[in-house]
Design a protein around this motif. Structure first.
Motif, mmCIF file in Angstrom:
data_model
loop_
_atom_site.group_PDB
_atom_site.id
_atom_site.type_symbol
_atom_site.label_atom_id
_atom_site.label_comp_id
_atom_site.label_asym_id
_atom_site.label_seq_id
_atom_site.Cartn_x
_atom_site.Cartn_y
_atom_site.Cartn_z
ATOM 1 N N THR A 18 0.841 -1.191 0.000
ATOM 2 C CA THR A 18 0.000 0.000 0.000
ATOM 3 C C THR A 18 0.873 1.236 0.000
ATOM 4 O O THR A 18 1.778 1.362 0.824
ATOM 5 C CB THR A 18 -0.915 0.018 1.238
ATOM 6 O OG1 THR A 18 -1.710 -1.169 1.247
ATOM 7 C CG2 THR A 18 -1.824 1.228 1.229
ATOM 8 N N ILE A 19 0.590 2.152 -0.918
ATOM 9 C CA ILE A 19 1.368 3.380 -1.040
ATOM 10 C C ILE A 19 0.426 4.539 -0.731
ATOM 11 O O ILE A 19 -0.465 4.862 -1.522
ATOM 12 C CB ILE A 19 1.991 3.504 -2.444
ATOM 13 C CG1 ILE A 19 2.860 2.274 -2.728
ATOM 14 C CG2 ILE A 19 2.815 4.775 -2.562
ATOM 15 C CD1 ILE A 19 3.399 2.201 -4.137
ATOM 16 N N GLY A 77 -3.576 1.843 -3.574
ATOM 17 C CA GLY A 77 -3.287 3.266 -3.579
ATOM 18 C C GLY A 77 -4.518 4.060 -3.939
ATOM 19 O O GLY A 77 -5.624 3.519 -4.081
ATOM 20 N N SER A 99 -3.116 8.097 -8.616
ATOM 21 C CA SER A 99 -1.866 8.266 -7.871
ATOM 22 C C SER A 99 -0.692 7.700 -8.655
ATOM 23 O O SER A 99 -0.858 6.996 -9.652
ATOM 24 C CB SER A 99 -1.963 7.555 -6.519
ATOM 25 O OG SER A 99 -2.100 6.152 -6.729
ATOM 26 N N ALA A 109 1.130 5.420 -7.565
ATOM 27 C CA ALA A 109 1.051 3.971 -7.374
ATOM 28 C C ALA A 109 0.207 3.337 -8.472
ATOM 29 O O ALA A 109 0.567 2.292 -9.032
ATOM 30 C CB ALA A 109 0.461 3.656 -6.004
#
Length: 672
Positions: free
Chosen positions: A379-380, A413, A417, A419
């Motif tokens: 997860t970013i 994300g 984004s 990500a």
């Protein structure tokens, strides 16, 4: 007399040449005025030979410069020559004199020169009480030297002074010591105990390099710096399994404990810097806690720590450098605190990490998670994080021809984004995080009644996890899934990962904290969504069932029985209410529900029509979300009810009592 005069002239010429070198040019003799006086600063000495010894005798002391006997085993150095005390044993005097087994050094000696006793056969030596300096390589490769006592008063031990003295077993360095050179005791493979004094002001690298038998180390109170590579072991034979670093140490040097057998390390709060590779290849190190104040995990700091399973990072960490945790294959979980701004190349390559949350403070992600074979979710949280566009940035497969490396997990994300863009370029699965927009489908049939009440709500069934959940404990903090004292998006991500993969670990207290939607019913995506909503200020957690409070007009739409759960029990109560109205019951649905709960109610005129719509929707951001179920019940006086369903009613898996399910099935059968 002629020999002494020649020596004085030579000394003068040497001094002049030295001045010439410093000046950078050679003056012609003709350029010097006849009355010019040239003075040499070098001290005059007399060369004197006594037996096998040759000395340079000065006005105030004598220096031993040569020993000619290659066969003598027991040697005693004279204390005086021509009335002058012998204070210096010069460079290489006894170099490679392997026949010497013992030597007596007079108390007058204050300095032992470079390689003075290199490679001798000395077994034991008593160093003089007035000794101040031991030169570089002075006793190196004395393979039989088993005992040496370094007296208080020694201020300098130069590089390699006792290197490869392979049978020395113990060593105590004096409190007078100020300078300890690099590799001073390298390769002393029998050395078992070391005391490191606080008086040392200057220390070289690799002081005890490959001293594999060391098992006890004492750093005296007052030590502020542990030198680079002090216990560097480049093989796997070290027995040094415990180190106590005293409070007050500010710096742990590069590769300080490389390859040691330490199992645990207590790093005091005084430490401000941990050097590159400080714990590289500590193959038995299982856990480490980094103290607050440390801002950087340097290059290779914990590289190849193959049994490292627990790493506690403080919020002060800003940088995780190249290969910091490279091939720590037992490391399956780590919490990366808010505040980290950079994670660099290979930082976690080859680790056993399964699920990772990168904090929203992260500004740069290098090729940091390559070859993480167990990684299923990352997860970013920073939508603008700079992500290195490379297959080794995130991957969990080994390299294959024509394919390279790939990632077969999920990247989480925000929409649009960095990500998401990285995932799309790489062809990786991407899921949105947080509360994704909900899609609600409602079907309502036409009616001919005069009064209509229409309600719509969202419901999702709860699934009991494999780990039992206790409803509460004295330490319960609802929403704090990772038990870090805060409720944030990391808790949401961890819970979603847990629900998607049973191998993801959550502590028993974390499971209690996670069960925010009707605690005790088990964990599912609803809990994760409510935690996310609580972070956004949309709801308060936990969401508790009602007990004896009367039903109010502000109750949740669709929650007919007032228990704060929209499920099959509400449908059953609605059907029961319909059946009673067919036999003459005149009360409202609200009154009927209150009567079933035993609440006190006030009689009111019955409404002619009740319309209730119950809708469940799947979250688009969760691959494991339940199937969508849409139910619409419409009751119009004594008329026939209408049922609209998007999928089989069996999908309402929260109807967990057999009589309720049977009642619903019977009602449906009769109305087909």
């Amino acid at each position: 007399m002629e020999e002494i005069l020649t020596m004085k002239i030579n000394k003068f010429i040497a001094a002049v040449m030295a001045l010439t070198i410093v000046g950078g040019s050679v003056p012609f003799i003709s350029d010097i005025a006849p009355d010019t006086v040239i003075t040499a600063s070098a001290a005059d000495y007399e060369k004197v030979t006594e037996g096998d010894f040759t000395f340079n005798v000065y006005a105030d002391h004598a220096e031993l410069i040569e020993y000619s006997n290659n066969a003598e085993t027991d040697v005693t150095i004279p204390s005086k020559v021509n009335g002058q005390a012998v204070t210096v044993i010069g460079d290489r005097v006894f170099n490679e004199k392997k026949e010497i087994s013992s030597i007596a050094i007079p108390d007058s000696v204050t300095q032992i020169g470079n390689s003075a006793f290199y490679g001798t056969g000395i077994r034991k030596i008593v160093l003089p009480s007035k000794l101040k300096k031991i030169g570089g390589f002075a006793f190196q490769s004395n393979k039989k030297l088993a005992s040496v006592s370094i007296p208080d008063g020694v201020e300098e031990i130069a590089k390699n002074a006792f290197a490869y003295c392979e049978v020395i077993t113990s060593l105590s360095l004096p409190n007078s010591l100020k300078v300890l050179g690099e590799n001073a005791f390298s390769g002393c493979v029998a050395l078992e105990e070391v005391t490191y004094p606080s008086s040392i002001e200057e220390a070289g690298d690799n002081i005890f390099f490959n001293c594999i038998a060391i098992k006890k180390v004492t750093f005296e109170k007052g030590v502020t710096e542990i030198p680079n590579g002090i216990f560097y072991m480049d093989n796997s034979n070290s027995v040094l399994d415990e180190i106590t670093i005293p409070d007050g140490v500010k710096k742990i040097g590069d590769k300080a404990f490389y390859g040691t057998a330490i199992k645990k390390i207590n790093i005091p709060s005084s430490v401000e810097t941990i050097g590159d590779g400080a714990f590289w290849s500590c193959l038995k190190l299982g856990a480490v806690k980094i103290p607050a104040g440390i801002s950087r995990i340097g290059k290779n700091t914990f590289r190849n720590c193959q049994v490292l399973v627990s790493v506690d990072l403080p919020s002060s960490i800003k940088y995780i450098d190249d290969s910091a945790f490279y091939v720590c294959n037992a490391l399956e979980e780590i919490t990366l605190p808010e505040g980290i701004v950079e994670i660099n190349d290979s930082a976690f390559n080859g680790t056993g990490l399964k699920n990772v949350v990168l904090p929203k403070s992260l500004e740069f992600l290098g090729k940091a998670f390559g070859g993480c074979k167990q990684l299923t979710g990352i997860t970013i949280l920073n939508p603008d994080c700079s992500i290195t566009q490379d297959e080794n940035t995130i991957c969990n497969t080994t390299w294959a021809p024509l394919i390279g490396r790939k990632y077969e997990g999920v990247i989480y994300g925000y929409e649009n984004s960095s990500a998401q863009k990285y995932a799309e370029r790489a062809g990786y699965d991407f899921n949105l995080i947080g509360s994704a927009p909900e899609t609600t489908t409602t079907t309502t049939a036409a009616t001919t009644t005069t009064t209509t009440t229409s309600t719509t709500t969202t419901t999702t069934s709860k699934t009991t996890p494999s780990t039992p959940v206790t409803t509460t404990s004295k330490d319960t903090k609802y929403g704090d899934v990772n038990c870090d004292g805060a409720v944030d998006i990391e808790d949401v991500t961890l819970l979603k990962s847990y629900l998607a993969d049973a191998k993801i670990k959550i502590s028993p207290q974390g499971l209690i904290n996670a069960d925010v939607y009707h605690p005790g019913l088990g964990l599912d995506e609803v809990d994760a969504d409510f935690i996310a909503k609580s972070i956004n200020g949309e709801v308060a957690i936990p969401v508790m069932p009602k007990t004896s409070a009367p039903v109010q007009q502000t109750a949740s739409f669709g929650d007919i029985n007032g228990d704060d759960i929209i499920d099959g029990r509400d449908a059953t109560m609605l059907l029961t209410y319909y059946a009673k109205t067919s036999t003459g019951y005149k009360g409202t649905l609200e009154q009927f529900a209150a009567e079933q709960r035993g609440d006190a109610v006030t009689t009111a005129a019955a409404k002619t029509t009740v319309t209730t719509t119950a809708t469940t929707t799947a979250k688009t951001s969760v691959t494991s979300a339940p199937k969508t179920t849409i139910l619409t019940f419409q009751v119009t006086g004594a008329g026939n009810p209408v049922l609209t369903t998007a999928v089989k009613v069996d999908d309402l898996n929260n109807v967990d009592d057999s009589w309720q399910q049977a009642a619903l099935d019977e009602w449906l059968k009769n109305r087909q």
